[in-house]
Scaffold this active site. Structure first.
Site, PDB file in Angstrom:
ATOM      1  N   LEU A   1     -48.509  18.758   5.246  1.00 51.79           N
ATOM      2  CA  LEU A   1     -48.029  20.587   5.762  1.00 51.79           C
ATOM      3  C   LEU A   1     -46.468  21.025   5.832  1.00 51.79           C
ATOM      4  O   LEU A   1     -46.800  22.035   5.084  1.00 51.79           O
ATOM      5  CB  LEU A   1     -48.778  20.470   6.872  1.00 51.79           C
ATOM      6  CG  LEU A   1     -48.521  22.224   8.108  1.00 51.79           C
ATOM      7  CD1 LEU A   1     -49.696  22.947   6.953  1.00 51.79           C
ATOM      8  CD2 LEU A   1     -49.371  22.401   9.339  1.00 51.79           C
TER       9      LEU A   1
ATOM     10  N   SER B   1     -47.354  15.704  11.542  1.00 52.75           N
ATOM     11  CA  SER B   1     -47.601  16.689  12.800  1.00 52.75           C
ATOM     12  C   SER B   1     -48.940  16.787  13.770  1.00 52.75           C
ATOM     13  O   SER B   1     -50.133  17.151  13.898  1.00 52.75           O
ATOM     14  CB  SER B   1     -47.388  18.151  12.478  1.00 52.75           C
ATOM     15  OG  SER B   1     -47.263  19.159  13.334  1.00 52.75           O
TER      16      SER B   1
ATOM     17  N   GLU C   1     -46.735  16.552  -1.472  1.00 55.44           N
ATOM     18  CA  GLU C   1     -45.903  16.242  -0.622  1.00 55.44           C
ATOM     19  C   GLU C   1     -44.085  16.474  -0.884  1.00 55.44           C
ATOM     20  O   GLU C   1     -43.968  16.516  -1.863  1.00 55.44           O
ATOM     21  CB  GLU C   1     -46.377  14.494  -0.841  1.00 55.44           C
ATOM     22  CG  GLU C   1     -46.612  14.089   0.738  1.00 55.44           C
ATOM     23  CD  GLU C   1     -46.503  13.696   2.114  1.00 55.44           C
ATOM     24  OE1 GLU C   1     -45.355  14.663   1.727  1.00 55.44           O
ATOM     25  OE2 GLU C   1     -46.588  13.321   2.885  1.00 55.44           O
ATOM     26  N   ASP C   2     -44.164  16.615   0.254  1.00 52.53           N
ATOM     27  CA  ASP C   2     -42.161  16.828  -0.054  1.00 52.53           C
ATOM     28  C   ASP C   2     -41.093  16.030   1.020  1.00 52.53           C
ATOM     29  O   ASP C   2     -40.585  16.030   0.379  1.00 52.53           O
ATOM     30  CB  ASP C   2     -41.868  18.339   0.920  1.00 52.53           C
ATOM     31  CG  ASP C   2     -41.923  18.101   2.231  1.00 52.53           C
ATOM     32  OD1 ASP C   2     -42.586  17.750   3.097  1.00 52.53           O
ATOM     33  OD2 ASP C   2     -41.502  18.311   2.673  1.00 52.53           O
TER      34      ASP C   2
ATOM     35  N   GLU D   1     -70.575  -3.306 -19.523  1.00 58.57           N
ATOM     36  CA  GLU D   1     -69.881  -5.025 -18.889  1.00 58.57           C
ATOM     37  C   GLU D   1     -70.193  -4.736 -17.212  1.00 58.57           C
ATOM     38  O   GLU D   1     -68.861  -5.596 -16.725  1.00 58.57           O
ATOM     39  CB  GLU D   1     -68.054  -4.723 -19.074  1.00 58.57           C
ATOM     40  CG  GLU D   1     -67.780  -4.550 -21.046  1.00 58.57           C
ATOM     41  CD  GLU D   1     -66.367  -5.114 -21.340  1.00 58.57           C
ATOM     42  OE1 GLU D   1     -65.425  -4.334 -20.646  1.00 58.57           O
ATOM     43  OE2 GLU D   1     -66.194  -5.444 -22.071  1.00 58.57           O
TER      44      GLU D   1
END
Ligand code: BGC
Length: 942
Positions: A12, A118, A171-172, A680
């Site tokens: 956020l 948060s 994301e930061d 497979e």
């Protein structure tokens, strides 16, 4: 929805909104009350970090120690301040451009969640009217372990009911990026790349994002769309391995990955010069070794890393990591087969230096690679170019000591490397006017700039794979290349590719990205073919060692068809390769307590290397796939010398093995039990339909070849009794069919397996690492085209209704875990008129590598898929079928296109097919006129 990315999970703060300043003000108020120092810099350490940990950052900064309960009390106070401050939050605090972005994602049906540590995320979203965009909100209240633990993202994925494989994170904070990785999700960093080095890509502006690129492959944008080039415009550290593959140059004999010329130890590059057939061995440590288990793992090795030049100007050495560059661009010119690079370097002493490089791996002189490094520096500068050739280079897939330097001549022009089986000679020469000196392993060229300085480096490699005189071959070829010079090598290369594009190009009008993807595929397909009798094409060609350089059925079933209908003369050596390892296949048959010859499922030089025997050795269909390829070659070329000689020997030995493997079962007929089909995920199944139909075709064809051998007066290596047994096996071959449903069961048990909720299964990835085999084998989930492949390869045996039934039954149960799958689905979907599926699967095929669809192109191109790409257009959209009753076409035009056109060589006649909205045009370009069918009508191509 079929995109690779189907859910997006957002952090956020700093990603959707900026609450940072309110956090800052909350902490500031508390710190001021307490008399602690607190400023923006200290606050930086608190970003993306839970409350108590943030407080600790401030306490540490102030060297204050407090008991735990006091810390908790203060953190709660800050939270109250923060909540109070949040009342001021307003639209200005929303990340610019995020709302239109969220709306676009909503329109595309993407599921979205907030995953924020948060605890106040919900009130923030409500206050700003953003809650409506999100299907779930996971906050600090819902988790026990903060980021970088993956818990929050895994919970987010579960809340939106999506497998992590299909989730993308924004994301930061670094801890969040690491949490996304730990959750096995792709991640886009919001912020500058220097701050988020682990993020796959970074953005600062949501408007930059190309939604299709994002959903297709989790990337911010696609590469520039160009008809004849593939260009890297931005240097992104996390994309290096991808570009090394995309820019890998090869001629099938050796290949070099597209690493930068200059060395930079700080960079995670994977330089590799891969020489076809040169491999190392490492013993397997089987816990419980059974008869027939492979002894060794083997892998293609990295040989001398030659494409290096280090640049210094007035004593300052250029570093790709730190240099100030006003531009940097690399582009693969598909038309000419040359990799070009250009950059402008501003040195710390203020000089502007222009560098241009060109590189090629010659398709004309298969021993030769060459590069040109041209520098334009201000007059009077001292330019030094250090050319390195690292002889021993670690291999990612076989890191042990596999290569020894066994010879080095005085001038460092010729060296010899020795591996377990082979010796490899590498030689190099230069052309440059200036002082030069050699200091052991490097060549150093020092010149005073007055205009442009051009260094040409020539490289030759030859090995025992090339025969006894390999050293002389390397030297002679090197000498010849140096003599003709770099420009002439480029001209030869261009002429080679011009011929190929004349013979094999597919032109597409209407969608440039499709055109680019197809040409990129055809380029890598063509440059993978060694055209040498003892080498084939591995699953990654020579562009990477993701599959350890192993050769699979990919060559015969997926790559060989495009070659045979465009440049048939390139095919015989691929079949000769099988002959060259026939003795190894005979040994393998003995190890497997069988007769005749059993080719190894994955192998470089013939020894079985696949230790997952249930999905390697058990894929006996490889034998019939090889037979299919021989038959195709035989029909198209009429090369009796090969077919009735080596071809027949291969066929007869394979029939011996397979006939012996089978048994007659009452009420069924000839059965092949305990096999693995192309799918497979199954194991030890009885009567895989594809395997049995292909085996029947091999027996029938081999019987016919036997008759031709006898008629030619050659003594066959098999007896008439053996041949009669193959005929009987073919006549009585059991092919599963379910009367009740009209389906072709994939095998005897598939229809009884546990149904699976496919929404819970990730698509486009191999799920074997995610599910215990005992569970997987019970599941009705298919890895790749199996019955669908059969419906194409032997389409003449099935009605349209049967094909429809089977496609509609199997496709939804297929997770396309292999890149060999979408192409076959596209082809059958085209035939059945399922236009959307046909085009969607075509795009997945054509963009597989250029778009890095599976996020693993860094390990090498998907060679089978490259051939599959040709097939999706020719056999798919144009509906070409080469059935026993003749060649036919049923062309359709994808909605996105206005025209497509390609040449076909058929039994010596060459014609061009062009499809537009007005219909299809067939034009003879050379050879005899042809009788074909178009949409069921007889047509004479003349
Ligand atoms: C596929 C095989 C293929 C191999 C190499 C596997 O994932 O299932 O069919 O031969 O990759 O490309």
């Amino acid at each position: 929805m079929q995109h690779q990315i189907r859910a997006v999970l957002f952090d956020l703060d700093g990603v959707v909104v900026f609450t940072d300043k309110y956090h800052y003000l909350g902490w500031k108020k508390l710190a001021d009350e307490k008399g602690w120092a607190f400023d923006e810099e200290v606050n930086h350490g608190c970003r993306g970090v839970p409350r108590l940990a943030s407080l600790q950052v401030i306490l540490d900064h102030n060297k204050v120690d407090l008991p735990q309960d006091e810390k908790e009390r203060l953190a709660d106070i800050k939270n109250e301040y923060y909540k109070e401050l949040l009342k001021q939050i307003n639209e200005d605090d929303i990340y610019p451009g995020v709302v239109p972005f969220l709306e676009k994602l909503k329109e595309e049906g993407v599921r979205m969640a907030i995953c924020s540590s948060s605890k106040n995320a919900m009130p923030v979203l409500d206050a700003l009217g953003l809650a409506k965009y999100f299907d779930a909100v996971i906050t600090g209240n819902d988790i026990e372990n903060p980021k970088p633990d993956p818990e929050i993202f895994l919970k987010g994925a579960a809340a939106v009911n999506m497998h992590p494989f299909h989730c993308l994170v924004f994301e930061d904070a670094e801890s969040g990026v690491d949490a996304a990785h730990a959750a096995h999700m792709k991640c886009i960093g919001v912020g500058e790349p220097q701050r988020l080095p682990n993020a796959h890509e970074c953005v600062t502006d949501y408007a930059q994002i190309d939604i299709q690129a994002l959903l297709d492959a989790g990337r911010v944008k696609t590469i520039p769309k160009e008809p004849w080039n593939v260009t890297e415009t931005d240097l992104k550290k996390n994309r290096f391995h991808y570009w090394e593959t995309a820019f890998a140059l090869s001629n099938g004999v050796f290949g070099v990955r597209g690493t930068f010329e200059e060395s930079d130890p700080g960079y995670d590059e994977y330089p590799a010069t891969l020489v076809n057939g040169i491999c190392g061995y490492e013993p397997y440590q089987h816990i419980w070794k059974m008869p027939g288990y492979p002894e060794d793992r083997h892998a293609i090795l990295n040989m001398a890393d030659w494409a290096n030049v280090d640049l210094s100007v007035d004593g300052e050495t250029f570093s790709i990591a730190t240099a100030k560059m006003s531009s940097h661009r690399r582009s693969l010119d598909l038309k000419r087969g040359i990799l070009e690079r250009e950059f402008v370097w501003e040195t710390t002493s203020g000089k502007t230096v222009l560098v241009k490089t060109e590189r090629l791996v010659s398709m004309v002189r298969r021993q030769i690679g060459a590069l040109r490094y041209a520098v334009t520096a201000p007059d009077g500068c001292e330019v030094s170019l250090r050319s390195r050739t690292r002889l021993v280079v670690p291999s990612a897939v076989m890191p042990g000591e596999q290569v020894r330097v066994t010879k080095m001549d005085e001038s460092f022009a010729l060296q010899e490397l020795t591996t377990a089986d082979d010796r490899v000679a590498v030689a190099q020469a230069y052309s440059l006017d200036g002082d030069k000196s050699c200091d052991g392993t490097d060549w150093l060229f020092v010149c005073n700039a007055s205009g442009k300085i051009t260094l040409d480096k020539f490289f030759a490699v030859a090995s025992t794979m090339d025969g006894d005189g390999f050293e002389a071959l390397a030297q002679d070829e090197l000498e010849a290349a140096r003599e003709v010079g770099f420009d002439k090598l480029c001209a030869e290369q261009s002429a080679f590719w011009a011929q190929y594009w004349n013979d094999g190009d597919i032109e597409i009008d209407g969608d440039l990205q499709d055109q680019q993807g197809v040409r990129f595929s055809l380029f890598h397909l063509r440059q993978g073919n060694p055209e040498r009798d003892n080498r084939s094409i591995s699953a990654n060609g020579l562009t990477g060692d993701g599959y350890s350089g192993h050769v699979f059925w990919d060559t015969e079933m997926y790559m060989l068809p495009p070659y045979i209908y465009t440049q048939p003369e390139t095919v015989r050596p691929l079949l000769e390769y099988r002959y060259s390892i026939l003795d190894k296949a005979r040994e393998r048959a003995v190890q497997m307590q069988g007769k005749g010859a059993l080719f190894s499922w994955n192998s470089v030089k013939g020894e079985e290397c696949g230790h997952v025997h249930e999905a390697s050795t058990a894929e006996y269909h490889l034998l019939s796939d090889i037979a299919y390829a021989i038959e195709l070659y035989d029909r198209m070329t009429g090369d009796d010398k090969f077919t009735l000689g080596k071809g027949a020997e291969i066929l007869f030995e394979m029939c011996r093995f397979l006939e012996d493997r089978g048994c007659y079962v009452d009420g069924k007929g000839f059965c092949l039990n305990v096999v693995c089909g192309p799918d497979e995920y199954g194991c030890g199944v009885n009567n895989n339909a594809y395997t049995n139909v292909m085996a029947r075709a091999m027996f029938n064809y081999s019987v016919a070849v036997y008759d031709r051998v006898v008629a030619a007066g050659v003594v066959p290596i098999v007896s008439a009794e053996e041949v009669a047994a193959w005929k009987k096996a073919a006549d009585e071959m059991f092919v599963p069919y379910d009367e009740k449903t009209g389906l072709t069961p994939q095998d005897d048990s598939f229809l009884d397996m546990d149904p699976v909720d496919m929404d819970l299964i990730p698509k486009n990835t191999d799920i074997r690492p995610m599910v215990h085999p005992l569970n997987l084998w019970r599941m009705q989930v298919v890895k790749q085209a199996d019955v669908v492949l059969l419906m194409y390869v032997h389409g003449e045996l099935f009605t349209k209704e049967q094909k429809e039934k089977n496609y509609l039954y199997y496709e939804p149960k297929t997770n396309h875990g292999s890149s060999l799958s979408p192409c076959m689905h596209s082809i059958l979907a085209s035939e059945l008129g399922y236009k959307e599926d046909a085009y969607r699967f075509f795009r997945q095929t054509a963009l597989m590598d250029i778009n890095d669809f599976k996020n693993n192109t860094g390990g090498g191109v998907h060679s089978a898929c490259l051939g599959g790409c040709w097939m999706t257009v020719v056999n798919g959209f144009a509906g070409m079928r080469d059935y026993p009753d003749g060649l036919q076409f049923n062309p359709v035009l994808p909605e996105a296109w206005t025209r497509y056109s390609f040449p076909i060589v058929y039994k010596g006649s060459r014609f061009r097919v062009t499809v537009t909205a007005d219909g299809a045009d067939f034009k003879l370009e050379s050879g005899e006129p042809l009788q074909i069918k178009v949409n069921g009508e007889d047509v004479r191509v003349s």
